[in-house]
Design a protein around this motif. Sequence first.
Motif, PDB file in Angstrom:
ATOM      1  N   THR A   8      21.022 -27.056  21.842  1.00 43.20           N
ATOM      2  CA  THR A   8      19.833 -26.769  22.642  1.00 43.20           C
ATOM      3  C   THR A   8      18.613 -27.230  21.851  1.00 43.20           C
ATOM      4  O   THR A   8      18.395 -26.777  20.718  1.00 43.20           O
ATOM      5  CB  THR A   8      19.698 -25.267  22.950  1.00 43.20           C
ATOM      6  OG1 THR A   8      20.843 -24.829  23.692  1.00 43.20           O
ATOM      7  CG2 THR A   8      18.440 -25.002  23.771  1.00 43.20           C
ATOM      8  N   ILE A   9      17.863 -28.170  22.424  1.00 45.66           N
ATOM      9  CA  ILE A   9      16.626 -28.608  21.783  1.00 45.66           C
ATOM     10  C   ILE A   9      15.500 -27.728  22.303  1.00 45.66           C
ATOM     11  O   ILE A   9      15.259 -27.661  23.510  1.00 45.66           O
ATOM     12  CB  ILE A   9      16.311 -30.083  22.095  1.00 45.66           C
ATOM     13  CG1 ILE A   9      17.512 -30.986  21.831  1.00 45.66           C
ATOM     14  CG2 ILE A   9      15.122 -30.558  21.263  1.00 45.66           C
ATOM     15  CD1 ILE A   9      17.285 -32.432  22.231  1.00 45.66           C
ATOM     16  N   GLY A  11      11.532 -27.105  22.218  1.00 41.19           N
ATOM     17  CA  GLY A  11      10.221 -27.619  21.859  1.00 41.19           C
ATOM     18  C   GLY A  11       9.343 -26.496  21.335  1.00 41.19           C
ATOM     19  O   GLY A  11       9.295 -25.411  21.927  1.00 41.19           O
ATOM     20  N   SER A  24      13.324 -20.185  25.892  1.00 40.78           N
ATOM     21  CA  SER A  24      13.356 -20.669  24.509  1.00 40.78           C
ATOM     22  C   SER A  24      13.658 -19.535  23.548  1.00 40.78           C
ATOM     23  O   SER A  24      14.466 -19.674  22.616  1.00 40.78           O
ATOM     24  CB  SER A  24      12.020 -21.322  24.150  1.00 40.78           C
ATOM     25  OG  SER A  24      11.787 -22.471  24.933  1.00 40.78           O
ATOM     26  N   ASP A  80       7.171 -31.658  23.438  1.00 38.70           N
ATOM     27  CA  ASP A  80       8.135 -32.247  24.369  1.00 38.70           C
ATOM     28  C   ASP A  80       9.029 -33.207  23.596  1.00 38.70           C
ATOM     29  O   ASP A  80       8.577 -34.268  23.151  1.00 38.70           O
ATOM     30  CB  ASP A  80       7.397 -32.995  25.482  1.00 38.70           C
ATOM     31  CG  ASP A  80       8.338 -33.529  26.546  1.00 38.70           C
ATOM     32  OD1 ASP A  80       9.552 -33.622  26.276  1.00 38.70           O
ATOM     33  OD2 ASP A  80       7.859 -33.874  27.637  1.00 38.70           O
ATOM     34  N   PRO A  81      10.310 -32.885  23.384  1.00 37.36           N
ATOM     35  CA  PRO A  81      11.177 -33.716  22.553  1.00 37.36           C
ATOM     36  C   PRO A  81      11.447 -35.109  23.108  1.00 37.36           C
ATOM     37  O   PRO A  81      11.992 -35.957  22.397  1.00 37.36           O
ATOM     38  CB  PRO A  81      12.481 -32.901  22.490  1.00 37.36           C
ATOM     39  CG  PRO A  81      12.087 -31.510  22.839  1.00 37.36           C
ATOM     40  CD  PRO A  81      10.970 -31.648  23.831  1.00 37.36           C
ATOM     41  N   GLY A  87      14.349 -36.154  20.986  1.00 39.20           N
ATOM     42  CA  GLY A  87      15.308 -36.019  22.078  1.00 39.20           C
ATOM     43  C   GLY A  87      16.114 -37.267  22.352  1.00 39.20           C
ATOM     44  O   GLY A  87      17.341 -37.213  22.487  1.00 39.20           O
ATOM     45  N   ARG A  96      24.359 -37.286  26.537  1.00 39.04           N
ATOM     46  CA  ARG A  96      23.502 -36.397  27.318  1.00 39.04           C
ATOM     47  C   ARG A  96      24.154 -35.047  27.581  1.00 39.04           C
ATOM     48  O   ARG A  96      23.490 -34.006  27.593  1.00 39.04           O
ATOM     49  CB  ARG A  96      23.152 -37.075  28.650  1.00 39.04           C
ATOM     50  CG  ARG A  96      22.263 -36.239  29.562  1.00 39.04           C
ATOM     51  CD  ARG A  96      21.922 -37.009  30.823  1.00 39.04           C
ATOM     52  NE  ARG A  96      23.110 -37.376  31.558  1.00 39.04           N
ATOM     53  CZ  ARG A  96      23.744 -36.568  32.406  1.00 39.04           C
ATOM     54  NH1 ARG A  96      23.321 -35.330  32.594  1.00 39.04           N
ATOM     55  NH2 ARG A  96      24.808 -36.985  33.060  1.00 39.04           N
ATOM     56  N   LEU A  99      23.914 -31.720  25.143  1.00 37.19           N
ATOM     57  CA  LEU A  99      22.710 -30.953  24.848  1.00 37.19           C
ATOM     58  C   LEU A  99      21.942 -30.588  26.102  1.00 37.19           C
ATOM     59  O   LEU A  99      22.099 -31.190  27.161  1.00 37.19           O
ATOM     60  CB  LEU A  99      21.813 -31.725  23.878  1.00 37.19           C
ATOM     61  CG  LEU A  99      21.400 -33.160  24.253  1.00 37.19           C
ATOM     62  CD1 LEU A  99      20.132 -33.176  25.067  1.00 37.19           C
ATOM     63  CD2 LEU A  99      21.218 -33.980  22.990  1.00 37.19           C
ATOM     64  N   ARG A 100      21.126 -29.547  25.949  1.00 39.44           N
ATOM     65  CA  ARG A 100      20.136 -29.201  26.949  1.00 39.44           C
ATOM     66  C   ARG A 100      18.797 -29.072  26.225  1.00 39.44           C
ATOM     67  O   ARG A 100      18.760 -28.890  24.994  1.00 39.44           O
ATOM     68  CB  ARG A 100      20.488 -27.895  27.661  1.00 39.44           C
ATOM     69  CG  ARG A 100      20.417 -26.641  26.798  1.00 39.44           C
ATOM     70  CD  ARG A 100      20.823 -25.395  27.559  1.00 39.44           C
ATOM     71  NE  ARG A 100      20.721 -24.192  26.736  1.00 39.44           N
ATOM     72  CZ  ARG A 100      19.928 -23.165  27.016  1.00 39.44           C
ATOM     73  NH1 ARG A 100      19.171 -23.186  28.111  1.00 39.44           N
ATOM     74  NH2 ARG A 100      19.891 -22.110  26.224  1.00 39.44           N
ATOM     75  N   THR A 101      17.719 -29.163  26.977  1.00 39.22           N
ATOM     76  CA  THR A 101      16.402 -29.194  26.359  1.00 39.22           C
ATOM     77  C   THR A 101      15.463 -28.213  27.054  1.00 39.22           C
ATOM     78  O   THR A 101      15.439 -28.132  28.283  1.00 39.22           O
ATOM     79  CB  THR A 101      15.803 -30.616  26.432  1.00 39.22           C
ATOM     80  OG1 THR A 101      16.704 -31.531  25.816  1.00 39.22           O
ATOM     81  CG2 THR A 101      14.457 -30.679  25.737  1.00 39.22           C
ATOM     82  N   PRO A 103      11.595 -27.929  26.845  1.00 39.03           N
ATOM     83  CA  PRO A 103      10.395 -28.503  26.239  1.00 39.03           C
ATOM     84  C   PRO A 103       9.226 -27.528  26.224  1.00 39.03           C
ATOM     85  O   PRO A 103       9.180 -26.559  26.983  1.00 39.03           O
ATOM     86  CB  PRO A 103      10.089 -29.701  27.150  1.00 39.03           C
ATOM     87  CG  PRO A 103      10.636 -29.297  28.481  1.00 39.03           C
ATOM     88  CD  PRO A 103      11.851 -28.450  28.197  1.00 39.03           C
TER      89      PRO A 103
END
Length: 399
Positions: A8-9, A11, A24, A80-81, A87, A96, A99-101, A103
Amino acid sequence: MTETPWITIVGLGEDGPEGLTPASLAALQSAEIIMGPPRHLSLLPDLTAKQIAWPVPFADGLGMLSELSGRNVVVLASGDPFWYGAGSVLVRHFGRNALRTIPAPSTFSRAAAALGWPLERTICLGLHAAPFTRMRTSLHPGARLLVLLRDGEAVSDLAAWLTEVGFGASALTVLEALGGPSERITHMTADQTTGGPWSHPVCAAIDVAGDGPRIPATSGLHDAFYESDGVMTKRAVRAMTLSALAPCPGERLWDIGGGSGTIAIEWLLAHPRCEAITIEPRADRIALIRANAAALGADRLTITQGKAPGALEDLPVPDAIFVGGGLSADLLDALDKAVPSGTRVVANAVTMEAEALLADLHARRGGELIRIEMSAVRALGEKRGWEAAYPIVQWSGRL
């Protein structure tokens, strides 16, 4: 079966946990491991997850992250990655679906909000590891740019460069640590830089002003933009050649016989996604090509030293080819075998022998064959007269 994301990215802004969304915060609280730059880790609240500092250089951290595959990992990124962030690198490396993001507002968004600039009409560039010349074509009075810089020392370098190229009158706003308790915004002009030292993370806002030479948005730049030893496709012929080559976003050019690099450079200037490879046998001309490409923000040009057709081996496949020097029957035969059917080609000829090759090519392959004749006014004693240049024969078509 769809792969379950294990990365999980998140931001993160300079305001730390206060600026995080519930999603987050939940990701951080449930994570087994959190990886991120030491500066980002220092902004976190108390958490149970193991924390790992992302190393420098950035690529070294990818191997460390790979060893954690399958575990619940959070990677911290600025804002914002996927806007000049980590990202895209993580997607290329892990895919793709891994991962999930989540931001956060980007530095660009925060800067636009602080300045009241409409983001859709503002040029946004990430120059952490790229030269300032990348913004050269954007320097037109009235243009507004937001530029991410590598560190605080780059602010003075940027101001000096803007002054050097004739845009020292530009309003320069330095925005440090936006959104956090150490936020600082300083207004000045590029030629009167004051303040500092500047702290990372730092963004520069440029409201362009000055009388420096502006680079037109069309092909056929004035010859004075280029350094040359005399071997250069001149402006009018260059404009016609680029029109025949017809660059489209994402396409790749082979420029055979680079000379001063003008064709390849203006192909790259046509769109930021265009690619170009120039093939030139002479080291002194390669130095000219590099200097011209750097000065005009086309530093992504790839240069191959060698003579075609031998130097064409193992090059990535082109969408279009320009032959500006070394035209021969052997070269045309080699191109016919080396590139996919339908590849666009434009070739210019000055000698009668080269003209004959193009006339034969036109007879066999069709396309368009034109003769370009130009004259320019020159002094003729106390009066003026027309001085004719060597005519150019140009063939454009497909192999």
